[in-house]
Write a protein that holds these residues in place. Structure first.
Motif, PDB file in Angstrom:
ATOM      1  N   ILE A  12       7.045  21.445  -8.494  1.00  0.00           N
ATOM      2  CA  ILE A  12       5.873  21.952  -7.928  1.00  0.00           C
ATOM      3  C   ILE A  12       5.725  23.574  -8.081  1.00  0.00           C
ATOM      4  CG2 ILE A  12       4.618  22.155  -5.764  1.00  0.00           C
ATOM      5  CD1 ILE A  12       5.723  19.437  -5.290  1.00  0.00           C
ATOM      6  N   GLN A  13       6.865  24.123  -7.613  1.00  0.00           N
ATOM      7  CA  GLN A  13       6.924  25.730  -7.551  1.00  0.00           C
ATOM      8  C   GLN A  13       6.728  26.126  -8.953  1.00  0.00           C
ATOM      9  OE1 GLN A  13      10.715  27.053  -5.535  1.00  0.00           O
ATOM     10  NE2 GLN A  13      10.006  25.682  -3.608  1.00  0.00           N
ATOM     11  N   ALA A  14       7.287  25.448 -10.046  1.00  0.00           N
ATOM     12  CA  ALA A  14       7.024  26.023 -11.501  1.00  0.00           C
ATOM     13  C   ALA A  14       5.547  25.812 -11.851  1.00  0.00           C
ATOM     14  CB  ALA A  14       8.047  25.121 -12.197  1.00  0.00           C
ATOM     15  N   ARG A  15       4.923  24.930 -11.416  1.00  0.00           N
ATOM     16  CA  ARG A  15       3.533  24.594 -11.787  1.00  0.00           C
ATOM     17  C   ARG A  15       2.692  25.647 -10.859  1.00  0.00           C
ATOM     18  NH1 ARG A  15       0.458  22.922 -15.987  1.00  0.00           N
ATOM     19  NH2 ARG A  15      -1.639  22.755 -15.325  1.00  0.00           N
ATOM     20  N   VAL A  16       3.001  26.005  -9.859  1.00  0.00           N
ATOM     21  CA  VAL A  16       2.367  27.057  -9.027  1.00  0.00           C
ATOM     22  C   VAL A  16       2.435  28.361  -9.679  1.00  0.00           C
ATOM     23  CG1 VAL A  16       2.186  28.407  -6.738  1.00  0.00           C
ATOM     24  CG2 VAL A  16       2.377  25.847  -6.699  1.00  0.00           C
ATOM     25  N   ALA A  17       3.730  28.599 -10.108  1.00  0.00           N
ATOM     26  CA  ALA A  17       3.910  29.904 -10.592  1.00  0.00           C
ATOM     27  C   ALA A  17       3.484  30.426 -11.876  1.00  0.00           C
ATOM     28  CB  ALA A  17       5.517  30.031 -11.112  1.00  0.00           C
ATOM     29  N   SER A  18       2.815  29.097 -12.620  1.00  0.00           N
ATOM     30  CA  SER A  18       1.891  29.349 -13.801  1.00  0.00           C
ATOM     31  C   SER A  18       0.560  29.476 -13.508  1.00  0.00           C
ATOM     32  CB  SER A  18       2.348  28.272 -14.817  1.00  0.00           C
ATOM     33  OG  SER A  18       1.783  26.882 -14.231  1.00  0.00           O
ATOM     34  N   LEU A  19      -0.067  29.342 -12.473  1.00  0.00           N
ATOM     35  CA  LEU A  19      -1.349  29.677 -12.083  1.00  0.00           C
ATOM     36  C   LEU A  19      -2.004  30.776 -12.874  1.00  0.00           C
ATOM     37  CD1 LEU A  19      -1.615  29.277  -8.111  1.00  0.00           C
ATOM     38  CD2 LEU A  19      -2.934  28.020  -9.887  1.00  0.00           C
ATOM     39  N   PRO A  20      -3.199  30.403 -13.596  1.00  0.00           N
ATOM     40  CA  PRO A  20      -3.664  31.595 -14.600  1.00  0.00           C
ATOM     41  C   PRO A  20      -4.677  32.557 -13.859  1.00  0.00           C
ATOM     42  CG  PRO A  20      -5.238  29.437 -14.522  1.00  0.00           C
ATOM     43  CD  PRO A  20      -3.995  29.442 -13.541  1.00  0.00           C
ATOM     44  N   ILE A  21      -4.230  32.949 -12.592  1.00  0.00           N
ATOM     45  CA  ILE A  21      -5.087  33.954 -11.866  1.00  0.00           C
ATOM     46  C   ILE A  21      -3.887  34.772 -11.426  1.00  0.00           C
ATOM     47  CG2 ILE A  21      -7.192  32.261 -11.431  1.00  0.00           C
ATOM     48  CD1 ILE A  21      -6.164  31.887  -8.633  1.00  0.00           C
ATOM     49  N   PRO A  22      -4.636  36.005 -11.202  1.00  0.00           N
ATOM     50  CA  PRO A  22      -3.729  37.340 -11.037  1.00  0.00           C
ATOM     51  C   PRO A  22      -3.350  37.676  -9.652  1.00  0.00           C
ATOM     52  CG  PRO A  22      -5.818  38.126 -11.245  1.00  0.00           C
ATOM     53  CD  PRO A  22      -5.931  36.765 -11.517  1.00  0.00           C
ATOM     54  N   PHE A  23      -3.066  36.665  -8.667  1.00  0.00           N
ATOM     55  CA  PHE A  23      -2.808  36.795  -7.186  1.00  0.00           C
ATOM     56  C   PHE A  23      -1.357  36.579  -6.826  1.00  0.00           C
ATOM     57  CE2 PHE A  23      -7.365  35.434  -7.223  1.00  0.00           C
ATOM     58  CZ  PHE A  23      -7.967  36.658  -7.488  1.00  0.00           C
ATOM     59  N   VAL A  24      -0.845  37.285  -5.972  1.00  0.00           N
ATOM     60  CA  VAL A  24       0.541  37.011  -5.347  1.00  0.00           C
ATOM     61  C   VAL A  24       0.598  35.700  -4.693  1.00  0.00           C
ATOM     62  CG1 VAL A  24       2.298  37.860  -3.631  1.00  0.00           C
ATOM     63  CG2 VAL A  24       0.920  39.628  -5.409  1.00  0.00           C
ATOM     64  N   VAL A  25       1.522  34.992  -4.995  1.00  0.00           N
ATOM     65  CA  VAL A  25       1.837  33.609  -4.053  1.00  0.00           C
ATOM     66  C   VAL A  25       2.624  33.775  -3.245  1.00  0.00           C
ATOM     67  CG1 VAL A  25       2.222  31.124  -4.131  1.00  0.00           C
ATOM     68  CG2 VAL A  25       0.965  32.211  -6.097  1.00  0.00           C
ATOM     69  N   LEU A  26       2.648  33.811  -1.850  1.00  0.00           N
ATOM     70  CA  LEU A  26       3.669  33.661  -0.705  1.00  0.00           C
ATOM     71  C   LEU A  26       3.709  32.183  -0.273  1.00  0.00           C
ATOM     72  CD1 LEU A  26       2.135  36.746   1.172  1.00  0.00           C
ATOM     73  CD2 LEU A  26       3.866  36.945  -0.659  1.00  0.00           C
ATOM     74  N   TRP A  27       5.108  31.967  -0.425  1.00  0.00           N
ATOM     75  CA  TRP A  27       5.359  30.626   0.060  1.00  0.00           C
ATOM     76  C   TRP A  27       5.623  30.527   1.620  1.00  0.00           C
ATOM     77  CZ3 TRP A  27       5.053  25.951  -2.445  1.00  0.00           C
ATOM     78  CH2 TRP A  27       4.790  26.224  -3.875  1.00  0.00           C
ATOM     79  N   THR A  28       5.045  29.561   2.512  1.00  0.00           N
ATOM     80  CA  THR A  28       5.365  29.486   3.788  1.00  0.00           C
ATOM     81  C   THR A  28       6.664  29.326   4.350  1.00  0.00           C
ATOM     82  OG1 THR A  28       4.858  27.183   3.989  1.00  0.00           O
ATOM     83  CG2 THR A  28       3.285  28.730   4.423  1.00  0.00           C
TER      84      THR A  28
END
Length: 149
Positions: A12-28
């Motif tokens: 799941i984390q690998a798929r989230v890391a490939s999001l095509p939008i330029p926003f920082v992802v912060l995991w809870t």
């Protein structure tokens, strides 16, 4: 050797890391991090939360796979100071479009693999209506998934 739970999380984390939008992802469940800012002003970001659900046993054999469903929650957080129609602001419809792009990155039956475990999106993601808190307009995208492992 990693556990099934770790393999599912990594897929799941690998798929989230490939999001095509330029926003920082912060995991809870990650170490606390400063919210993104540029020039002293807050920037949009995504909060990601993986919520595994109750494991279901469908087969009799002791070593047979179990169904492992879960919910991936991705919340697009947009600074209220940047929402609107004026110069330097983003219209709420454009923010909803970004949320839709997040959902589109997880189409139904999308496979996510890690170390021999396949996680699959089980239905089209839910893009919910936005809500406000003190500083952000938040739009949540809910992705249902399951693995048999």
């Amino acid at each position: 050797m990693p556990t099934v739970e770790t393999k599912i999380a990594q897929a799941i984390q690998a798929r989230v890391a490939s999001l095509p939008i330029p926003f920082v992802v912060l995991w809870t469940d990650d170490a606390p991090a400063a919210l993104p800012a540029s020039g002293g002003q807050p920037e949009p970001y995504i909060v990601a939360h993986d919520e595994p659900n109750r494991t279901v046993r469908h087969f009799i054999g002791s070593s047979d796979p179990h169904q492992r469903p879960g919910l991936l929650l991705l919340t697009l957080c947009w600074p209220l100071s940047k929402v609107g129609s004026g110069s330097g602001k983003t219209h709420r419809d454009a923010i909803r479009e970004y949320a839709g792009q997040i959902g589109a990155h997880f189409p139904v039956d999308q496979p996510m693999d890690f170390d021999g475990v396949r996680v699959r999106v089980t239905k089209a993601p839910d893009v919910l209506g936005a809500y406000r808190d003190d500083a952000y307009l938040r739009t949540q995208v809910r992705v249902s998934y399951q693995a048999f492992a």
